[in-house]
Design a protein around this motif. Structure first.
Motif, PDB file in Angstrom:
ATOM      1  N   VAL A  71      30.819  -3.312  59.627  1.00 34.18           N
ATOM      2  CA  VAL A  71      30.504  -2.511  58.446  1.00 34.18           C
ATOM      3  C   VAL A  71      31.802  -2.361  57.667  1.00 34.18           C
ATOM      4  O   VAL A  71      32.790  -1.837  58.191  1.00 34.18           O
ATOM      5  CB  VAL A  71      29.931  -1.123  58.819  1.00 34.18           C
ATOM      6  N   SER A  73      34.489  -0.899  55.277  1.00 35.23           N
ATOM      7  CA  SER A  73      34.873   0.453  54.882  1.00 35.23           C
ATOM      8  C   SER A  73      36.316   0.434  54.429  1.00 35.23           C
ATOM      9  O   SER A  73      37.051  -0.517  54.691  1.00 35.23           O
ATOM     10  CB  SER A  73      34.690   1.433  56.044  1.00 35.23           C
ATOM     11  N   VAL A  86      32.128   3.750  52.329  1.00 35.12           N
ATOM     12  CA  VAL A  86      31.285   2.633  52.760  1.00 35.12           C
ATOM     13  C   VAL A  86      30.248   2.373  51.678  1.00 35.12           C
ATOM     14  O   VAL A  86      29.933   3.260  50.874  1.00 35.12           O
ATOM     15  CB  VAL A  86      30.580   2.896  54.116  1.00 35.12           C
ATOM     16  N   GLN A  89      24.336   1.100  51.052  1.00 32.93           N
ATOM     17  CA  GLN A  89      23.326   0.478  51.915  1.00 32.93           C
ATOM     18  C   GLN A  89      23.740   0.499  53.386  1.00 32.93           C
ATOM     19  O   GLN A  89      22.907   0.313  54.267  1.00 32.93           O
ATOM     20  CB  GLN A  89      22.970  -0.942  51.453  1.00 32.93           C
ATOM     21  N   ASP A  90      25.015   0.755  53.675  1.00 30.67           N
ATOM     22  CA  ASP A  90      25.493   0.833  55.056  1.00 30.67           C
ATOM     23  C   ASP A  90      25.618   2.264  55.566  1.00 30.67           C
ATOM     24  O   ASP A  90      26.079   2.477  56.693  1.00 30.67           O
ATOM     25  CB  ASP A  90      26.866   0.153  55.184  1.00 30.67           C
ATOM     26  N   THR A  93      23.826   3.109  58.991  1.00 36.90           N
ATOM     27  CA  THR A  93      24.475   2.389  60.082  1.00 36.90           C
ATOM     28  C   THR A  93      25.834   3.013  60.393  1.00 36.90           C
ATOM     29  O   THR A  93      26.180   3.219  61.560  1.00 36.90           O
ATOM     30  CB  THR A  93      24.650   0.901  59.715  1.00 36.90           C
ATOM     31  N   ALA A  94      26.581   3.329  59.341  1.00 38.06           N
ATOM     32  CA  ALA A  94      27.914   3.908  59.524  1.00 38.06           C
ATOM     33  C   ALA A  94      27.834   5.280  60.190  1.00 38.06           C
ATOM     34  O   ALA A  94      28.571   5.544  61.147  1.00 38.06           O
ATOM     35  CB  ALA A  94      28.628   4.015  58.175  1.00 38.06           C
TER      36      ALA A  94
END
Length: 115
Positions: A71, A73, A86, A89-90, A93-94
């Motif tokens: 991911v 960042s 980030v 769209q992440d 997940t992050a």
């Protein structure tokens, strides 16, 4: 697995984008009517450590934890403090990865008082 127990982050209230010519190093808020999901960033600010000398290394460790799961960042100064950015769209997940890494995510919520 390394953990960062007692680290607490909070999502910044605005959406951001990379400042023209400064991708990866400077951000600017996106006007509310101009949000584009494709280039939109969210920022996470460390709440548990107000000491900026130790906040930077902590935020870099969080960034490395995200890099482990691919991911993207960046740790960038925003509002005078190091913040982790980030892609929108992440975000899920992050935050999931950070929670699994031992980081608490402070959630904003509105409370309707029924009384």
């Amino acid at each position: 697995m390394n953990t960062l127990q007692l680290s607490i982050v909070h999502r910044l209230p605005h959406s951001y984008r990379w400042l023209a010519g400064f991708a990866g190093s400077r951000v600017e808020p996106i006007p509310q009517n101009g949000q584009s999901a494709e280039n939109c960033l969210i920022g996470l600010k460390l709440l548990s450590d107000n000491n900026s000398d130790s906040a930077w290394p902590t935020m870099h460790k969080l960034s490395l934890a995200l890099r482990d799961i691919e991911v993207d960042s960046a740790v960038v100064e925003c509002e005078g403090q190091p913040c982790l950015f980030v892609n929108r769209q992440d975000e899920q997940t992050a935050t999931c990865r950070l929670k699994n890494f031992g980081v608490a995510i402070a959630e904003s919520f509105s409370s309707a008082n029924p009384f």
